[in-house]
Design a protein around this motif. Structure first.
Motif, PDB file in Angstrom:
ATOM      1  N   GLN A 103       0.832  -1.207   0.000  1.00 35.30           N
ATOM      2  CA  GLN A 103       0.000   0.000   0.000  1.00 35.30           C
ATOM      3  C   GLN A 103       0.867   1.258   0.000  1.00 35.30           C
ATOM      4  O   GLN A 103       0.479   2.279  -0.554  1.00 35.30           O
ATOM      5  N   VAL A 104       2.044   1.176   0.605  1.00 36.27           N
ATOM      6  CA  VAL A 104       2.962   2.321   0.559  1.00 36.27           C
ATOM      7  C   VAL A 104       3.285   2.643  -0.901  1.00 36.27           C
ATOM      8  O   VAL A 104       3.200   3.794  -1.348  1.00 36.27           O
ATOM      9  N   PHE A 105       3.659   1.606  -1.646  1.00 36.99           N
ATOM     10  CA  PHE A 105       4.032   1.806  -3.048  1.00 36.99           C
ATOM     11  C   PHE A 105       2.831   2.342  -3.839  1.00 36.99           C
ATOM     12  O   PHE A 105       2.951   3.267  -4.639  1.00 36.99           O
ATOM     13  N   TYR A 106       1.686   1.747  -3.591  1.00 36.18           N
ATOM     14  CA  TYR A 106       0.466   2.154  -4.298  1.00 36.18           C
ATOM     15  C   TYR A 106       0.127   3.621  -3.993  1.00 36.18           C
ATOM     16  O   TYR A 106      -0.130   4.413  -4.893  1.00 36.18           O
ATOM     17  N   ASN A 107       0.142   3.968  -2.701  1.00 35.72           N
ATOM     18  CA  ASN A 107      -0.148   5.358  -2.295  1.00 35.72           C
ATOM     19  C   ASN A 107       0.793   6.329  -2.991  1.00 35.72           C
ATOM     20  O   ASN A 107       0.383   7.385  -3.469  1.00 35.72           O
ATOM     21  N   TRP A 247      -0.256  -9.640   8.942  1.00 34.60           N
ATOM     22  CA  TRP A 247      -0.709  -8.524   9.783  1.00 34.60           C
ATOM     23  C   TRP A 247      -0.869  -7.244   8.984  1.00 34.60           C
ATOM     24  O   TRP A 247      -1.556  -6.325   9.388  1.00 34.60           O
ATOM     25  N   ARG A 248      -0.194  -7.170   7.859  1.00 36.44           N
ATOM     26  CA  ARG A 248      -0.274  -6.059   6.918  1.00 36.44           C
ATOM     27  C   ARG A 248       0.107  -4.714   7.538  1.00 36.44           C
ATOM     28  O   ARG A 248      -0.719  -3.797   7.616  1.00 36.44           O
ATOM     29  N   ILE A 249       1.329  -4.589   7.972  1.00 34.64           N
ATOM     30  CA  ILE A 249       1.811  -3.279   8.407  1.00 34.64           C
ATOM     31  C   ILE A 249       3.087  -2.924   7.641  1.00 34.64           C
ATOM     32  O   ILE A 249       4.128  -3.564   7.815  1.00 34.64           O
ATOM     33  N   GLY A 250       2.945  -1.929   6.797  1.00 36.05           N
ATOM     34  CA  GLY A 250       4.107  -1.355   6.122  1.00 36.05           C
ATOM     35  C   GLY A 250       4.222   0.091   6.572  1.00 36.05           C
ATOM     36  O   GLY A 250       3.310   0.622   7.206  1.00 36.05           O
ATOM     37  N   TYR A 251       5.347   0.712   6.262  1.00 33.65           N
ATOM     38  CA  TYR A 251       5.450   2.131   6.600  1.00 33.65           C
ATOM     39  C   TYR A 251       6.336   2.856   5.600  1.00 33.65           C
ATOM     40  O   TYR A 251       7.121   2.228   4.877  1.00 33.65           O
ATOM     41  N   ALA A 252       6.147   4.177   5.583  1.00 23.65           N
ATOM     42  CA  ALA A 252       6.890   5.016   4.645  1.00 23.65           C
ATOM     43  C   ALA A 252       7.553   6.144   5.404  1.00 23.65           C
ATOM     44  O   ALA A 252       7.065   6.572   6.448  1.00 23.65           O
ATOM     45  N   ILE A 258       4.969  14.922   0.412  1.00 19.72           N
ATOM     46  CA  ILE A 258       4.615  13.666  -0.267  1.00 19.72           C
ATOM     47  C   ILE A 258       3.889  12.731   0.710  1.00 19.72           C
ATOM     48  O   ILE A 258       2.868  12.116   0.365  1.00 19.72           O
ATOM     49  N   ILE A 259       4.379  12.653   1.925  1.00 20.62           N
ATOM     50  CA  ILE A 259       3.716  11.805   2.933  1.00 20.62           C
ATOM     51  C   ILE A 259       2.277  12.295   3.152  1.00 20.62           C
ATOM     52  O   ILE A 259       1.335  11.505   3.240  1.00 20.62           O
ATOM     53  N   LYS A 260       2.118  13.608   3.167  1.00 22.52           N
ATOM     54  CA  LYS A 260       0.780  14.179   3.364  1.00 22.52           C
ATOM     55  C   LYS A 260      -0.158  13.778   2.207  1.00 22.52           C
ATOM     56  O   LYS A 260      -1.324  13.442   2.412  1.00 22.52           O
ATOM     57  N   ALA A 261       0.384  13.802   1.002  1.00 27.68           N
ATOM     58  CA  ALA A 261      -0.423  13.413  -0.163  1.00 27.68           C
ATOM     59  C   ALA A 261      -0.754  11.920  -0.118  1.00 27.68           C
ATOM     60  O   ALA A 261      -1.870  11.502  -0.457  1.00 27.68           O
ATOM     61  N   MET A 262       0.205  11.106   0.317  1.00 29.13           N
ATOM     62  CA  MET A 262      -0.039   9.659   0.433  1.00 29.13           C
ATOM     63  C   MET A 262      -1.110   9.390   1.495  1.00 29.13           C
ATOM     64  O   MET A 262      -1.954   8.511   1.348  1.00 29.13           O
ATOM     65  N   LYS A 263      -1.066  10.186   2.543  1.00 28.17           N
ATOM     66  CA  LYS A 263      -2.065  10.054   3.609  1.00 28.17           C
ATOM     67  C   LYS A 263      -3.466  10.398   3.074  1.00 28.17           C
ATOM     68  O   LYS A 263      -4.455   9.754   3.419  1.00 28.17           O
TER      69      LYS A 263
END
Ligand code: GLU
Length: 391
Positions: A103-107, A247-252, A258-263
Motif C-alpha cells: 500500500q505504501v508503493f500504491y499510495n 498482519w499487513r503493516i508497512g510504513y513510509a 509527499i507523505i501528506k499526499a499519500m495520507k
C-alpha cells in the motif's frame, strides 16, 4: 460488446506471486503435497511478545479507528527505528503506516504520478511495481540486468534511461527476486547520476533490510547520499523481519508534502491499517530484536544447501544471494533439456508434475529464470531438490 471493466484494470495482470500461491493451495485442497517455494513469506510464527501485544490491544479496547497514518505510538516507533538502524532522522509528519509495503508503493504512485510520467524499474523486479505504476497511468521504463552483472544496474544504464519525463526510480536492495544487495559505493555512483537529474524521485524498497545473508551491510540511498534524502521515499514494514506478513503493516518515510499526499490517498481508500496490527508492530519495532538473528541463521543454512543442490543439476546456474530469501537461477538449460517451451511452462511443469510451487522469471521481467523462495523448511527444500534432480 463493451466491457464493464475499466481500461485501467484491463491494462494490468493479476499478481503472479499471489496466483502461484492460490494454485498451490488448490492442489493442496485436493490432498496433493505441494512443496511451497512460490510465495515469499517467512515460515516462522510471529514472535510471542508481538502476539501478546496484539492480544493485549484487543483486550484493552484498541479496536477503533486510529489516525489514518497510524497511531502516535507506532509513528514514534517508526522514527526511532530509522534513527537506530539507519541514522536517518524523521519527524512524525514525515512517516506514516499503511496496510503493508504494497500500500505504501500504491499510495506513492497515486500521489505523485500522472499520465506520461516515467517510472524507472530495474529488472528483475518485484511483480507489482510496473502494474502499480500503470494503475497510476504512468509508464514503466525497464532497465534490464542479468546474472552476469549480478542483477545490478550500472550508472551508465541509469543515465541512459532518464528522460525529462522520468519521475520515479525504484531501488530494492536486498532484492526480490534476485537476492542482490547493492554496496554503499555502488549506490553512491547511482546517486551521482541522480544528482544531475533533480526531476527524479527515488523509492527505496527496504523491506528485506534485515535479511542479509553475506557480509554486506545494509545501506539505502538516503543513507549513502544524504543530498538525495529529500527526494527519497523509504518503504519498509514488519512483514519480513518479524514474520508478520498477514498482519499487513508497512510504513513510509519521506518528504512531508509527499507523505501528506499519500495520507490523503489512504484516507480516501482504506483509512488506517488495522489498529491491533499497529499495536503489534509497535512491539515488533521497540521490543527484543533477537528473533531476527535466529531466523536469518536458518535462512543462511537453507540458502547454502539450495545453492549447492541447484548448481549440481545440469542446466541450472544459480548465483549466491546476498539477501532476502530467494534464489534466482537461470534455468534455460534445464528448460531446453526437458523439452519445455519457456520459464512459464517450466513453472507449470514443476507445479503440476513435480508439485513444487515456484514463480517463473517472466513475472519479474526475466525470462529463462525462476524464483525459489527458501522461506520454507529444510525438509521441504530437500524434497524439492530431490524431485527436480529425479526429473
Ligand atoms: N513479496 C512477496 C513475494 O514476492 C509476497 C507476495 C506479494 O505480495 O507479491 O512473494
Amino acid at each position: 460488446m463493451s466491457s464493464i471493466l475499466s481500461n485501467r484494470v484491463q491494462k494490468v495482470k493479476p499478481s503472479a506471486t499471489m496466483a502461484v500461491t492460490a494454485k498451490a493451495n488448490e492442489l493442496k485442497a485436493q490432498g496433493i503435497k505441494v512443496v511451497p517455494m512460490g510465495s515469499g513469506e517467512p515460515d516462522f510464527d510471529t514472535p510471542s511478545n508481538i502476539q501478546k501485544a496484539a492480544v493485549d490491544a484487543i483486550r484493552g479496547g484498541q479496536t477503533r479507528y486510529t489516525a489514518v497514518d497510524g497511531t502516535a505510538q507506532l509513528k514514534s516507533a517508526i522514527c526511532d527505528k530509522f534513527m537506530r538502524d539507519n541514522e536517518l532522522e524523521y519527524s512524525a509528519n514525515e512517516v506514516m503506516a499503511s496496510c503493508g509495503g504494497k500500500q505504501v508503493f500504491y499510495n506513492l504512485c497515486q500521489a505523485i504520478l500522472d499520465e506520461g510520467d516515467e517510472v524507472i524499474i530495474p529488472a528483475p523486479y518485484w511483480v507489482s511495481y510496473p502494474d502499480m505504476a500503470i494503475l497510476a497511468d504512468a509508464t514503466p521504463v525497464i532497465i534490464e540486468t542479468d546474472l552476469d552483472q549480478d542483477f545490478k544496474i550500472t550508472p551508465k544504464q541509469l543515465e541512459s534511461s532518464i528522460t525529462e519525463k522520468s519521475k520515479l526510480l525504484v531501488l530494492n536492495s536486498p532484492s526480490n527476486p534476485t537476492g542482490a544487495v547493492y554496496t554503499r559505493e555502488e549506490i553512491e555512483e547511482l546517486g551521482k547520476v541522480l544528482e544531475r537529474h533533480p526531476q527524479v524521485y527515488i523509492i527505496s524498497d527496504d523491506i528485506y533490510e534485515h535479511i542479509l545473508l553475506g557480509d554486506d551491510d545494509f545501506v539505502n540511498i538516503a543513507m549513502a547520499c544524504p543530498k538525495l534524502k529529500d527526494r527519497t521515499i523509504i518503504l519498509n514494514g514488519v512483514s519480513k523481519a518479524y514474520a508478520m506478513t498477514g498482519w499487513r503493516i508497512g510504513y513510509a518515510a519521506g518528504p512531508e508534502d509527499i507523505i501528506k499526499a499519500m495520507k490523503k490517498i489512504q484516507g480516501q481508500s482504506t483509512s488506517n491499517p488495522t489498529s491491533i496490527a499497529q499495536a503489534a508492530a509497535v512491539e515488533a519495532l521497540n521490543g527484543d530484536q533477537a528473533f531476527i538473528e535466529t531466523m536469518v541463521e536458518a535462512f543462511e543454512q537453507r540458502h547454502d544447501f539450495l545453492l549447492e543442490s541447484l548448481n549440481a543439476i545440469e542446466g541450472i546456474e544459480c548465483p549466491r544471494s546476498s539477501g532476502a530469501f530467494y534464489s534466482f537461477p537461470r534455468v534455460q538449460g534445464l528448460i531446453d533439456r526437458l523439452g519445455l517451451i519457456d520459464d512459464v511452462d517450466f513453472a507449470t511443469y514443476c507445479l503440476e508434475k513435480l508439485n513444487i510451487a515456484l514463480v517463473p522469471g517472466s513475472a519479474f521481467g526475466a525470462p529463462g529464470y525462476v524464483r525459489f523462495s527458501f522461506a520454507t523448511s529444510m525438509d521441504n527444500i530437500k524434497e524439492a531438490v530431490e524431485r527436480l534432480a529425479n526429473a
